[in-house]
Motif scaffolding. Structure first.
Motif, mmCIF file in Angstrom:
data_model
loop_
_atom_site.group_PDB
_atom_site.id
_atom_site.type_symbol
_atom_site.label_atom_id
_atom_site.label_comp_id
_atom_site.label_asym_id
_atom_site.label_seq_id
_atom_site.Cartn_x
_atom_site.Cartn_y
_atom_site.Cartn_z
ATOM 1 N N PRO A 1 -3.608 -11.061 6.154
ATOM 2 C CA PRO A 1 -3.015 -10.177 5.139
ATOM 3 C C PRO A 1 -3.642 -8.790 5.111
ATOM 4 N N LEU A 2 -4.870 -8.667 5.622
ATOM 5 C CA LEU A 2 -5.506 -7.344 5.604
ATOM 6 C C LEU A 2 -5.271 -6.554 6.889
ATOM 7 N N ARG B 1 0.856 -1.179 0.000
ATOM 8 C CA ARG B 1 0.000 0.000 0.000
ATOM 9 C C ARG B 1 0.900 1.239 0.000
ATOM 10 N N LEU C 1 11.557 -5.356 -12.329
ATOM 11 C CA LEU C 1 10.439 -4.510 -11.925
ATOM 12 C C LEU C 1 10.772 -3.019 -12.051
ATOM 13 N N ARG D 1 -3.592 -4.107 9.342
ATOM 14 C CA ARG D 1 -2.693 -2.983 9.068
ATOM 15 C C ARG D 1 -1.315 -3.306 9.626
ATOM 16 N N LYS D 2 -0.319 -3.168 8.783
ATOM 17 C CA LYS D 2 1.030 -3.538 9.217
ATOM 18 C C LYS D 2 1.661 -2.404 10.004
ATOM 19 N N ARG E 1 2.911 -12.529 1.778
ATOM 20 C CA ARG E 1 2.364 -12.073 3.050
ATOM 21 C C ARG E 1 2.671 -13.122 4.104
ATOM 22 N N PHE F 1 -3.273 0.068 -2.945
ATOM 23 C CA PHE F 1 -2.084 -0.632 -3.466
ATOM 24 C C PHE F 1 -1.444 0.189 -4.580
ATOM 25 N N ARG G 1 4.918 -13.787 -15.127
ATOM 26 C CA ARG G 1 6.215 -13.404 -14.575
ATOM 27 C C ARG G 1 7.220 -14.496 -14.897
ATOM 28 N N ILE H 1 -6.400 -5.741 -9.692
ATOM 29 C CA ILE H 1 -5.988 -5.703 -8.288
ATOM 30 C C ILE H 1 -7.136 -5.155 -7.464
ATOM 31 N N GLU H 2 -7.564 -5.939 -6.507
ATOM 32 C CA GLU H 2 -8.654 -5.494 -5.633
ATOM 33 C C GLU H 2 -8.089 -4.509 -4.611
ATOM 34 N N GLN H 3 -8.706 -3.329 -4.547
ATOM 35 C CA GLN H 3 -8.230 -2.336 -3.579
ATOM 36 C C GLN H 3 -8.917 -2.582 -2.238
ATOM 37 N N GLU H 4 -8.552 -3.662 -1.561
ATOM 38 C CA GLU H 4 -9.141 -3.937 -0.254
ATOM 39 C C GLU H 4 -8.455 -3.072 0.796
ATOM 40 N N LYS H 5 -9.258 -2.398 1.577
ATOM 41 C CA LYS H 5 -8.686 -1.521 2.599
ATOM 42 C C LYS H 5 -8.166 -2.349 3.771
ATOM 43 N N PRO H 6 -7.142 -1.868 4.468
ATOM 44 C CA PRO H 6 -6.660 -2.614 5.639
ATOM 45 C C PRO H 6 -7.689 -2.590 6.778
ATOM 46 N N TRP I 1 6.265 -8.562 2.060
ATOM 47 C CA TRP I 1 5.638 -8.363 0.744
ATOM 48 C C TRP I 1 6.356 -9.113 -0.377
#
Lengths: 309, 568
Positions: B299-300, A92, B390, B302-303, B325, A131, B169, B273-278, B320
């Motif tokens: 994985p969701l 993120r 990358l 907040r780190k 994860r 992200f 990849r 890419i799914e923008q899943e919130k933490p 990451w």
């Protein structure tokens, strides 16, 4: 005081000389536009200044530090944004900036506040939990700029920061750079979008085949390279009389009339031009505007460079 | 479907490769190697005819197994990198939009992947021609060996190409190619041969006796190759060899057909890419922990920010990078544990080698080591190459992280990522050690060797990543170096001893040669019970390999600081 200086900087890749005895001096708080055709040596110069490439010969200093002798110190004062870059998958934006903040040795207690500041500056605060790999090109450019600003560098080296961006994103990047200039940063920016460089740079350098063809104050270069001024005149009444006066005046060439509008070239000094305007008005010509057409960076670029690869 | 390959592509890749100095060096090395083996093994002129024939046979076997090893090491990776690298360099769309048909592209890629290997195979044939003029070989055997090797090569390339078309990849494609080849080689044994063997041997079903032999020739190409080399095709196995040929050819065609289907999918579709919130709410996190897949590290969640004392590179790679994860580590453990337990039940519980326990334990340990060595080099083989691919390398180099912090951060993350595989092995070893308590020292030594194998494999993968700029090349180099470390030194040691010393001295030293590899060392420690001080030899071997791993890490840091912190 010069913050970026190069002396006879040369970089050779085998038989190809990418940078050829480059002598450059950029003052503190300048926004220096580095322009040149593809393969001219712009990126090579930026990479040498950011310690990513070793010069074959010559010297380069940033903030008085030799780039080859103290690369670690250079990294503290320089923020480099490459022309092409990637982002890490699965991170993120806040995590991405936190990683680079930690990599720039910013203490944890200060890092959050700094990240919030750069997010606000780059207008990315609302995207902090998204992200980065899903960002659009323009957002990634901003994200990279935010990363470049994390350690508050004195000097920003930006390689084509607006390439591939849509018009709105370009305008936003331009405004952001102006804000950074106001914050006292010295910015060396290479770009192909010459009109935008003209808007924000106070100095420019034109490079071709690794050699610096011209550099200095943008306005001075512009006026120095243009021997003839282009003047535009539009009148409401008395167009014929105006045509006569223009024809009579020595030093005014290539008068081109289109209805009530005139274009002509002038080799006379500015005071003499003011006299021409005075005569026109005294002769009863109703002048709507009488102005010198500004030269553009494109004109300078085409005049100075020869083209070809 | 037009199968004629695109000449433009063949010219761009294969012919360019064949013209390169590197290809010439490879072919010369092979030619010199084969010639030196032949000269060294050349029988004395006064020997009886049967010994001369035996010498020819040994040379053929040596060269064949060398070529097979080369094929399995290089061809899948070359094929796996072919289409995916076009996607990564964004040239695939240009190719896709050209008038070259997808089938022509695919076959051109197939020719490019197998071209150099087939050239090497053809280059080695004159050596056998010399042998044929001697004694011991016949034309049919030579033709069958060449055909079988070609078929194996085509199968490896087809599997690699399928993987290349399947993944986006190069790392995944290359690893998928290798995994596919390993599965092709061992899956038939597990799925078909083992139950047949169990029914025939364990439960004494009479009609299945001998069926497992024929099935193994049909399903396992290397077994068929061994049968051809032993000359058994004269007697009864010729039919099975022919059926095996047809089976593998069908597999090859099937893989190519699937690869073509996958390749036709346009690469323009971006990965969504799914923008899943933490998630910050502890109650929601707790509820998610109680549901499948029972996250220990959600994985969701907040780190936390990276701590000041931590190496940011290690944290990034672990959270990451390598295993994406944290919860993946747990899942890997969940997956590996039953596999190891199943292997222990089969090898030790069913006593595959009879009542004496050491060979059974060795088979189980061997399985664990092979699994570990097949996973470990890949974990760090893309450590630096992925940064290049990358486009992150410049930004990483511009940070204040030192080369040592970057390299050791990646290495530490690699070691931690391997922990679930090792932990699963140790947990399964505990009940086995209690059951076979008289052999607990051997089990402890075996798992010590397992640890050392893991460390050396990781360090070799890391070094390969420092020496190359592309993941495909890095994986090939990493696995080649791992093969050399664990088998090559051992083989070279045995060969050197046999070549350099007389027969009397050879016997003692040849018994010590396995200690040139941790895997060979544990085998010799377990089986060669008459060898004095074998425990000391094993200790010395393991210490030497630990030092090697340490040296490789130091070398990686040095190379990164010298070669990778700046463009050359």
């Amino acid at each position: 005081m010069a913050i970026i200086e190069t002396h006879d900087l040369t970089k050779e890749f085998g038989k190809l000389t990418a940078v050829d005895h480059l002598n450059l001096s950029i003052e503190e708080r300048d926004i220096f536009g580095f322009i040149g055709p593809n393969g001219a040596g712009k990126t090579t110069t930026l990479r040498i200044l950011s310690t990513l490439l070793r010069p074959t010969s010559g010297q380069a200093r940033v903030a008085g530090i030799d780039v080859t002798k103290k690369p670690y110190e250079i990294k503290k004062v320089v923020g480099f944004m490459p022309d092409s870059f990637g982002v890490y998958d699965g991170m993120r934006l806040r995590e991405y900036l936190d990683f680079f903040g930690a990599a720039y040795k910013i203490p944890g207690r200060k890092r959050k506040a700094i990240i919030d500041d750069v997010l606000a500056l780059t207008d990315l605060a609302s995207k902090a939990d998204d992200f980065v790999s899903a960002f659009s090109r323009g957002m990634k450019q901003r994200c990279c700029l935010a990363k470049t600003l994390l350690h508050d560098p004195q000097v920003l080296l930006l390689d084509e920061p607006a390439s591939g961006l849509d018009p709105r994103a370009r305008i936003e990047v331009r405004e952001l750079l102006k804000t950074l200039r106001d914050m006292g940063k010295t910015i060396l920016i290479s770009s192909h979008i010459l009109s935008e460089l003209g808007d924000m740079c106070n100095k420019i350098g034109i490079i071709e085949h690794g050699q610096l063809l011209a550099h200095g104050d943008y306005r001075e270069i512009l006026s120095g390279l243009r021997m003839e001024r282009e003047i535009r005149l539009r009148v409401l009444e008395g167009a014929d009389r105006a045509a006569e006066i223009l024809a009579e005046t020595p030093g005014l060439n290539n008068v081109d009339r289109s209805g009530n509008e005139f274009h002509f070239e002038s080799t006379i000094v500015r005071e003499a031009l003011a006299d021409v305007l005075h005569r026109l008005i005294q002769s009863g010509v109703k002048v709507l505007f009488f102005e010198e057409e500004e030269g553009t960076l494109e004109d300078v670029f085409l005049h100075v460079t020869k083209g070809g690869i | 479907m037009r199968v004629f390959p695109s000449y433009a592509l063949v010219k761009r890749e294969l012919i360019t490769t064949l013209r390169s100095n590197r290809a010439l060096l490879w072919l010369m090395a092979l030619f010199l190697g084969v010639t030196s083996v032949e000269v060294n093994s050349w029988p004395a002129p006064n020997l009886p005819l049967i010994y001369m024939g035996d010498a020819s046979q040994k040379i053929l076997e040596f060269v064949t197994w060398t070529l097979l090893t080369g094929c399995v090491l290089f061809v899948p990776a070359l094929a796996a990198g072919s289409v995916v690298s076009e996607r990564e360099q964004r040239t695939f769309d240009l190719l896709h939009m050209s008038l070259v048909r997808p089938s022509a592209v695919l076959f051109a890629k197939l020719i490019n992947a197998v071209g150099l290997y087939l050239f090497a195979l053809a280059a080695s044939l004159p050596v056998f021609a010399v042998l044929m003029s001697s004694v011991g070989l016949d034309q049919l055997q030579l033709a069958l060996v060449a055909a079988q090797l070609t078929l194996i090569c085509m199968c490896c390339a087809s599997i690699g190409l399928l993987s290349s078309c399947l993944f986006r990849r190069s790392f995944l494609a290359t690893y998928g190619g290798y995994a596919g080849v390993v599965l092709w080689l061992i899956l038939p044994s597990i799925v078909i041969l083992f139950p047949v063997w169990l029914l025939a041997q364990g439960f004494g079903v009479p009609c299945l006796r001998g069926v497992d032999d024929e099935l193994s020739i049909i399903l396992c190409a290397p077994v068929a190759l061994a049968v051809i080399l032993q000359g058994r095709y004269y007697v009864s196995e010729f039919g099975a060899i022919c059926v095996g040929f047809a089976f593998n050819a069908a597999l090859c065609i099937g893989c190519l057909y699937l690869a073509l289907r996958f390749m036709k999918r346009t690469s323009a579709e971006p990965t969504r890419i799914e923008q899943e919130k933490p998630i910050d709410d502890p109650a929601v996190l707790l509820a998610r922990r109680k549901r499948f897949p029972y996250y220990l590290i959600d994985p969701l969640r907040r780190k936390n920010p990276i701590e000041d004392a931590a190496n940011p590179m290690r944290v990034r790679e672990l959270r990451w990078g390598l295993l994406n994860r944290g919860s993946v580590l747990v899942r890997v453990f969940y997956c590996v544990l039953p596999v190891y337990a199943f292997a222990a039940i089969i090898c030790v519980g069913f006593s595959v080698h009879g009542r004496y326990p050491v060979p059974n334990l060795l088979t189980w340990l061997g399985f664990e080591m092979v699994l570990l060595v097949s996973v470990a080099p890949a974990m760090l083989a893309n450590a630096v190459t992925k940064e290049y691919e990358l486009g992150n390398i410049d930004m990483l180099r511009m940070t204040l992280l030192s080369p040592k912090e970057i390299v050791m951060g990646k290495a530490a993350a690699g070691f931690i990522s391997l922990a679930p595989v090792l932990a699963a092995a140790f947990i399964v070893a505990l009940p086995v050690a209690i059951w076979q308590r008289t052999h607990w020292v051997f089990l402890a030594a075996g798992h010590g060797a397992l640890l050392v194998c893991g460390a050396v494999s990781l360090a070799l993968g890391l070094l390969a990543s420092m020496l190359t700029r592309r993941t495909v090349a890095s994986l090939i180099l990493g696995y080649s170096m791992a093969f050399t470390a664990f088998a090559g030194l051992w083989i070279i040691g045995v060969t050197f001893v046999a070549w350099a010393l007389d027969a009397h001295a050879t016997f003692g030293l040849a018994r010590m040669a396995p200690f040139l590899s941790p895997i060979g060392g544990i085998i010799a420690y377990g089986l060669d019970v008459r060898l004095e001080n074998r425990g000391s030899y094993l200790c010395a071997s393991l210490i030497a390999f630990v030092l090697l791993a340490y040296g490789l890490l130091k070398a990686s840091v040095w190379i990164f600081a010298r070669k990778r912190m700046h463009d050359q």
